[in-house]
Design an enzyme around this catalytic site. Structure first.
Site, PDB file in Angstrom:
ATOM      1  N   LYS A   1      13.618  -8.037  -0.483  1.00 24.82           N
ATOM      2  CA  LYS A   1      12.844  -9.092   0.177  1.00 24.82           C
ATOM      3  C   LYS A   1      12.969 -10.631  -0.454  1.00 24.82           C
ATOM      4  O   LYS A   1      12.854 -10.523  -1.615  1.00 24.82           O
ATOM      5  CB  LYS A   1      11.518  -8.802   0.537  1.00 24.82           C
ATOM      6  CG  LYS A   1      10.757  -9.799   1.129  1.00 24.82           C
ATOM      7  CD  LYS A   1       9.438  -9.596   2.173  1.00 24.82           C
ATOM      8  CE  LYS A   1       8.360  -9.385   1.136  1.00 24.82           C
ATOM      9  NZ  LYS A   1       6.986  -8.673   1.977  1.00 24.82           N
TER      10      LYS A   1
ATOM     11  N   ASP B   1      10.200  -4.987  -1.966  1.00 29.00           N
ATOM     12  CA  ASP B   1       9.514  -5.734  -0.987  1.00 29.00           C
ATOM     13  C   ASP B   1       8.392  -6.413  -1.635  1.00 29.00           C
ATOM     14  O   ASP B   1       7.199  -6.815  -1.113  1.00 29.00           O
ATOM     15  CB  ASP B   1       8.898  -4.592  -0.227  1.00 29.00           C
ATOM     16  CG  ASP B   1       8.403  -5.443   1.421  1.00 29.00           C
ATOM     17  OD1 ASP B   1       8.936  -6.294   1.747  1.00 29.00           O
ATOM     18  OD2 ASP B   1       7.708  -4.228   1.977  1.00 29.00           O
TER      19      ASP B   1
ATOM     20  N   PRO C   1       0.800  -1.216  -0.008  1.00 32.41           N
ATOM     21  CA  PRO C   1       0.188   0.093   0.086  1.00 32.41           C
ATOM     22  C   PRO C   1       0.815   1.272  -0.006  1.00 32.41           C
ATOM     23  O   PRO C   1       0.234   2.177  -0.238  1.00 32.41           O
ATOM     24  CB  PRO C   1      -0.728  -0.063   1.251  1.00 32.41           C
ATOM     25  CG  PRO C   1       0.126  -0.820   2.321  1.00 32.41           C
ATOM     26  CD  PRO C   1       0.725  -1.763   1.304  1.00 32.41           C
TER      27      PRO C   1
ATOM     28  N   ASP D   1       3.867  -1.247  -8.898  1.00 32.78           N
ATOM     29  CA  ASP D   1       3.357  -2.534  -8.359  1.00 32.78           C
ATOM     30  C   ASP D   1       2.368  -2.894  -9.341  1.00 32.78           C
ATOM     31  O   ASP D   1       2.022  -2.165 -10.298  1.00 32.78           O
ATOM     32  CB  ASP D   1       2.284  -1.778  -7.050  1.00 32.78           C
ATOM     33  CG  ASP D   1       2.101  -3.071  -6.172  1.00 32.78           C
ATOM     34  OD1 ASP D   1       2.679  -3.361  -4.930  1.00 32.78           O
ATOM     35  OD2 ASP D   1       1.258  -4.272  -6.458  1.00 32.78           O
TER      36      ASP D   1
ATOM     37  N   SER E   1       3.938   2.187   2.286  1.00 31.54           N
ATOM     38  CA  SER E   1       4.788   2.763   3.610  1.00 31.54           C
ATOM     39  C   SER E   1       6.119   2.929   3.261  1.00 31.54           C
ATOM     40  O   SER E   1       6.812   3.926   3.629  1.00 31.54           O
ATOM     41  CB  SER E   1       4.478   1.899   4.799  1.00 31.54           C
ATOM     42  OG  SER E   1       4.929   0.763   4.443  1.00 31.54           O
TER      43      SER E   1
HETATM   44  C1  LIG Z   1       4.304  -6.900   1.162  1.00 30.02           C
HETATM   45  S1  LIG Z   1       3.548  -5.959  -0.152  1.00 30.02           S
HETATM   46  C2  LIG Z   1       4.478  -4.515  -0.305  1.00 30.02           C
HETATM   47  C3  LIG Z   1       4.391  -3.543   0.760  1.00 30.02           C
HETATM   48  C4  LIG Z   1       4.962  -2.128   0.922  1.00 30.02           C
HETATM   49  N1  LIG Z   1       6.549  -2.332   0.872  1.00 30.02           N
HETATM   50  C5  LIG Z   1       4.555  -1.164   1.986  1.00 30.02           C
HETATM   51  O1  LIG Z   1       5.569  -0.784   2.639  1.00 30.02           O
HETATM   52  O2  LIG Z   1       3.343  -0.649   1.985  1.00 30.02           O
HETATM   53  C6  LIG Z   1       4.065  -6.826  -1.609  1.00 30.02           C
HETATM   54  C7  LIG Z   1       3.844  -6.138  -2.726  1.00 30.02           C
HETATM   55  O3  LIG Z   1       4.381  -6.666  -3.892  1.00 30.02           O
HETATM   56  C8  LIG Z   1       3.433  -6.423  -5.144  1.00 30.02           C
HETATM   57  N2  LIG Z   1       3.964  -7.425  -6.347  1.00 30.02           N
HETATM   58  C9  LIG Z   1       3.884  -8.887  -6.022  1.00 30.02           C
HETATM   59  N3  LIG Z   1       4.191  -9.573  -7.286  1.00 30.02           N
HETATM   60  C10 LIG Z   1       4.487  -8.349  -7.983  1.00 30.02           C
HETATM   61  C11 LIG Z   1       4.761  -8.549  -9.334  1.00 30.02           C
HETATM   62  N4  LIG Z   1       5.066  -9.471 -10.129  1.00 30.02           N
HETATM   63  N5  LIG Z   1       4.876  -7.168 -10.105  1.00 30.02           N
HETATM   64  C12 LIG Z   1       4.975  -6.050  -9.273  1.00 30.02           C
HETATM   65  N6  LIG Z   1       4.530  -6.142  -7.978  1.00 30.02           N
HETATM   66  C13 LIG Z   1       4.125  -7.357  -7.392  1.00 30.02           C
HETATM   67  C14 LIG Z   1       2.119  -6.961  -4.401  1.00 30.02           C
HETATM   68  O4  LIG Z   1       1.123  -6.581  -5.391  1.00 30.02           O
HETATM   69  C15 LIG Z   1       2.199  -6.180  -3.337  1.00 30.02           C
HETATM   70  O5  LIG Z   1       1.773  -4.894  -3.300  1.00 30.02           O
END
Ligand SMILES: C[S@@+](CC[C@H](N)C(=O)[O-])C[C@H]1O[C@@H](n2cnc3c(N)ncnc32)[C@H](O)[C@@H]1O
Length: 214
Positions: free
Chosen positions: A170, A130, A59, A80, A61
């Site tokens: 990550k 992340d 989202p 994203d 942060s």
């Molecule tokens: C754990 S969340 C990240 C939280 C973020 N760092 C924060 O602080 O709000 C992981 C994010 O990775 C994105 N994600 C996963 N696979 C992805 C991809 N193939 N391409 C782009 N984004 C991706 C997801 O949609 C999700 O929003």
């Protein structure tokens, strides 16, 4: 002299819930902010004036933390697969990092923002990732998906990071992490493995923090 104890030191002793509550007080979009704050306090990869790419920003942060750290002279391009509105001042790119076309979109966004002439050499200071899909609980599968995402972020880092630049990524622990770490060590002078206090202890996530691209 009195030492200030960072929030994440005492919060971790209490519970993950403390991070969630504090994120509301501090106006962060999620408690993940404290992971990045802790990593950056230790390794200093976000500095005033830096150009940053934040992969998997929703989202938002990490983008909030990054854009505050780089200030008005710097900027953050956030990527994203989900169409979530970015924090103020952050430049969004929507796309799947596993789709090769997304890299071109990121390049365009970065260059537009910096108003650089079109070139393949981008001067990105720091790339954060992340990214992770919601985990399934099937360890081998979650690890494999995570490694694909790590490889796509690493590919971007190899293409666009300046010499001396930083990469934070990550990953979900598993058998391929050592090979991946070896590849990182060929490209960066220092590679650290970190598990920040705001990361749930039982979860198999951890972070590679890579310093100074060779
Ligand atoms: C754990 S969340 C990240 C939280 C973020 N760092 C924060 O602080 O709000 C992981 C994010 O990775 C994105 N994600 C996963 N696979 C992805 C991809 N193939 N391409 C782009 N984004 C991706 C997801 O949609 C999700 O929003």
């Amino acid at each position: 002299m009195r030492q200030t104890v960072p929030f994440w030191s005492w919060a971790a002793k209490r519970s993950q819930d403390a991070f969630r509550k504090q994120s509301k007080v501090d106006n962060y979009r999620s408690r993940a902010a404290y992971k990045l704050l802790e990593l950056n306090q230790k390794h200093r990869f976000l500095k005033k004036g830096f150009g940053v790419i934040d992969l998997g920003f929703a989202p938002g942060s990490w983008s909030q933390v990054a854009s505050t750290a780089v200030g008005a002279e710097g900027f953050v391009v956030a990527v994203d697969i989900q169409n979530v509105s970015p924090p103020q001042g952050v430049f969004p790119v929507y796309g799947d990092m596993l789709d090769p076309q997304t890299q071109a979109k990121i390049q365009d966004a970065f260059q537009q923002h910096r108003q650089e002439p079109k070139t393949n050499d981008l001067i990105v200071d720091t790339i954060l990732s992340d990214m992770l899909h919601s985990t399934t609980g099937i360890r081998i599968r979650d690890h494999a998906v995570s490694m694909d995402l790590c490889n796509s972020a690493f590919q971007l880092a190899k293409t666009f990071l300046r010499p001396g630049g930083f990469f934070v990524c990550k990953y979900y622990m598993g058998s391929e992490e050592h090979e991946f770490q070896k590849s990182l060590m060929k490209v960066f002078k220092r590679v650290h493995i970190e598990k920040p206090k705001a990361s749930v202890k039982e979860s198999r996530e951890a972070y590679f923090v890579c310093l100074r691209r060779k």
